[in-house]
Design a protein around this motif. Structure first.
Motif, short mmCIF file in Angstrom:
data_model
loop_
_atom_site.label_atom_id
_atom_site.label_comp_id
_atom_site.label_asym_id
_atom_site.label_seq_id
_atom_site.Cartn_x
_atom_site.Cartn_y
_atom_site.Cartn_z
N ALA A 57 56.10 -31.36 -41.60
CA ALA A 57 55.78 -31.67 -42.99
C ALA A 57 54.46 -31.03 -43.39
CB ALA A 57 55.73 -33.18 -43.20
N ALA A 58 53.53 -30.93 -42.43
CA ALA A 58 52.22 -30.37 -42.73
C ALA A 58 52.30 -28.89 -43.08
CB ALA A 58 51.28 -30.58 -41.55
N LYS A 59 53.43 -28.26 -42.77
CA LYS A 59 53.58 -26.83 -43.10
C LYS A 59 54.03 -26.62 -44.54
CE LYS A 59 54.56 -25.19 -38.45
NZ LYS A 59 55.61 -25.34 -37.44
N LEU A 60 54.38 -27.71 -45.23
CA LEU A 60 54.99 -27.56 -46.55
C LEU A 60 54.00 -27.93 -47.66
CD1 LEU A 60 58.44 -29.21 -45.78
CD2 LEU A 60 57.82 -26.80 -45.67
N ALA A 61 53.80 -27.00 -48.58
CA ALA A 61 52.96 -27.24 -49.75
C ALA A 61 53.52 -26.39 -50.88
CB ALA A 61 51.51 -26.85 -49.46
N PRO A 62 53.29 -26.83 -52.14
CA PRO A 62 53.79 -26.02 -53.26
C PRO A 62 53.31 -24.57 -53.16
CG PRO A 62 53.00 -28.13 -54.05
CD PRO A 62 52.64 -28.06 -52.58
N CYS B 124 47.94 -30.18 -47.78
CA CYS B 124 47.89 -28.80 -48.29
C CYS B 124 46.62 -28.07 -47.83
CB CYS B 124 47.93 -28.80 -49.82
SG CYS B 124 49.43 -29.50 -50.51
N ARG B 132 44.68 -22.93 -47.14
CA ARG B 132 45.72 -21.95 -46.79
C ARG B 132 46.21 -21.26 -48.06
NH1 ARG B 132 50.91 -25.92 -46.02
NH2 ARG B 132 49.52 -27.12 -44.74
#
Lengths: 421, 188
Positions: A57-62, B124, B132
């Protein structure tokens, strides 16, 4: 402001005069790392509700698009795939964050944006196309619609218009506001707009967060008269619709709706909905995709209270702009099919979407099939482009906007006919 | 004085036609933002190790006046797309800023840690808050700048490139913002 500016000038006076060694000193006693305790509950409405504390989940961002439009020779056109017999070319480029599309009576194509402040006009004159900035200084002017010489522009919280716009492309007047009784939320506040067969302007108001309860002013599609009067709610339980059109045979409104984040990798799917009566409720945030009761808000409700979608568009796929194809250029089985731009997922490990699909309908208006139409924007699970909207031109060709590259492509069928440059 | 200064800086920064290296052209930037990636100027952010895609977005927004701060709008207005890319890539190569020498108030840091966990800031901004891509580095940024920025995102007086931070900060109180800024400015 004054204080800051003075400090700035002061600092300028010290150009190269000293370095900041002291700040680099390390402390003798670094504090202990944080104790691993359970995090307090998220406040209601937080966009992070449902997100697990896992590495995946930590790899996912808008995903945000690059701010600068790509040069024509940097566009991914050669990678894009269309079905046999179809052709794709660049129609226009250099429009940062190109989003929704509308065509004027005289062939001008209007292009909205979301991350910048501009509405562009792709002007066709004497067989040549040029891009102009039609309006700037707008706030998230995502939506554009055209009727009887007038361009309608939807910003985050207001609708405005420019009359006789195609007669004034070289010196366009400022847009005049016709309607601003709209919430100002950033979340799902940008708008797609279109004018229906009833000659009214349809305006979505998204839910102000990923998964939230809200007041009566949100979570809906409403319609207004073209002078801004007579607002009326057409559909409820709408989480975030960024595309709609009317079935040319039944005149019923079909709209895409984006499902919530952080429920799981594979559900809920985005919805394709059909409005059969005014004020129908499509379920969000209580029920998603017609058959999943929301883990947080579904309690005390049943999905049977709400209208189920006619089609499922893929998990997190961000199905946005959609139009019925009514032209004569494409093969017969495209007649009255829905062409949908799927912007592509962020909230999923393996991305879904980032393409344009064709949804074919049964005679009764339900979904028969969904097939890929334009692919190639996704490469090694990364975007090289992201389609936002589609628009059938008067000649039956189809435009596709790409906000990642700031470009619009044109798809034709048959012997490759390159549009005039 | 201010206009003269801005004009002088502009002339230096926008001199892409000449042979200066990007480091030479960036010298006026670092006068305020700090020569080693660490700003010593009130309310002016440290740039060290900032994510290049984030820096590019901000420079673009300054040039297009989508983010308003007059000195930066002036600096950026004559820059080409390639200039913006060159400056943002250069910014990412500056050394990362360091935390202040004092270890900080443990109770306050603990309070902030709970907030960070509660609001998943690391979701994020990364576990070490190095950021990032389009999401900025927060680690050891100036406390005053962090607090002001969060307040401006919350009341939407600073428009984000998208609305994410405006949304995320809605339930966060001004006191909590101060604690978060205190924490991010003191990461070790």
């Amino acid at each position: 402001m004054i204080i800051r500016s003075r400090n700035l000038s002061l600092a300028v006076a010290f150009i190269g005069a000293f370095t900041f060694g002291a700040a680099a000193e390390q402390p003798a006693n670094p504090p202990q790392p944080a104790a691993q305790t359970a995090a307090p509950a998220l406040p209601p409405g937080s966009p992070m509700i449902g997100r697990p504390a896992s590495e995946a989940a930590a790899k996912l961002a808008p995903v945000a698009p690059p701010p600068i439009a790509a040069a024509v020779d940097k566009l991914p056109t050669a990678k894009l795939k269309v079905p046999p017999g179809f052709n794709i070319e660049v129609y226009a480029a250099g429009m940062a964050n190109a989003r929704s599309l509308a065509e004027g009576d005289k062939g001008t194509v209007f292009v909205g944006s979301r991350q910048v402040d501009k509405v562009y006009a792709i002007v066709n004159k004497d067989g040549k196309r040029t891009v102009k900035v039609l309006a700037s200084g707008l706030y998230r002017p995502n939506g554009v619609a055209f009727r009887d010489g007038t361009l309608y522009i939807a910003e985050l919280s207001k609708i405005s218009k420019i009359e006789h716009v195609e007669d004034n492309l070289d010196n366009p007047p400022k847009p005049t506001v016709i309607y601003d009784n709209l919430p100002k939320d950033e979340a799902h506040g940008w708008k797609f707009i279109a004018i229906g067969p009833d000659n009214k302007l349809y305006v979505p108001v998204g839910q102000p967060g990923n998964n939230v309860l809200h007041d009566d002013a949100h979570g809906q599609i409403r319609r207004i008269n073209l002078d801004g009067t007579g607002a009326e709610v057409v559909a409820l339980g709408v989480r975030n619709s960024v595309g709609f059109d009317w079935n040319p045979e039944t005149k019923q409104l079909y709209f895409t709706d984006n499902g919530r984040d952080w429920m799981s990798e594979d559900v809920p799917q985005d919805e394709l909905n059909r409005v059969t009566k005014t004020g129908e409720d499509f379920g969000a945030p209580y029920c998603y995709q017609g058959n999943i009761s929301d883990p947080e808000f579904g309690w005390g409700h049943s999905c049977s209270e709400f209208t189920a979608p006619v089609g499922l568009m893929g998990p997190h796929s961000a199905s946005l702009g959609m139009r019925f194809y009514t032209g004569k250029m494409f093969p017969k089985d495209y007649k009255n099919a829905i062409i949908v731009a799927r912007h592509g997922s962020w909230n999923r490990s393996q991305k879904v979407g980032g393409d344009v699909v064709v949804v074919k309908l049964n005679k009764d208006g339900t979904v028969k099939s969904m097939e890929p139409f334009l692919t190639g924007f996704l490469e090694d699970n990364k975007y090289v482009g992201r389609p936002v909207d589609v628009l059938q031109m008067k000649d039956g060709s189809l435009l596709v906007s790409d906000d990642w590259n700031g470009a619009v492509y044109r798809i034709t069928y048959g012997k490759s006919k390159v549009a005039a440059q | 004085m201010r206009k003269t200064t801005a004009a002088l800086l502009l002339a230096l920064i926008a001199s892409s036609g000449r042979a200066e290296t990007i480091a030479e052209r960036a010298a006026p930037c670092l006068a305020c933002h700090g020569e080693k990636g660490q700003s010593e100027t009130e309310n002016i952010p440290s740039l060290g190790a900032q994510q290049a895609p984030y820096a590019l977005i901000q420079l673009f927004m300054f040039r297009e006046k989508l983010r308003t701060f007059e000195p930066m709008n002036e600096m950026a207005k004559a820059l080409t797309d390639d200039d913006l890319r060159a400056f943002s890539d250069f910014i990412a190569t500056l050394p990362k800023p360091s935390p202040p020498a004092d270890a900080g108030d443990p109770a306050r840091l603990q309070r902030a840690r709970a907030l960070v966990q509660q609001h998943h800031c690391d979701s994020c901004h990364n576990a070490d808050f190095s950021g990032r891509d389009n999401v900025p580095r927060l680690a050891d940024q100036r406390e005053d700048y962090l607090a002001r920025t969060m307040r401006e995102y919350k009341d939407n007086s600073r428009h984000g490139y998208d609305g994410t931070m405006a949304e995320v900060l809605q339930p966060v109180t001004p006191e909590q913002i101060d604690d978060l800024a205190y924490f991010f400015a003191r990461l070790r």
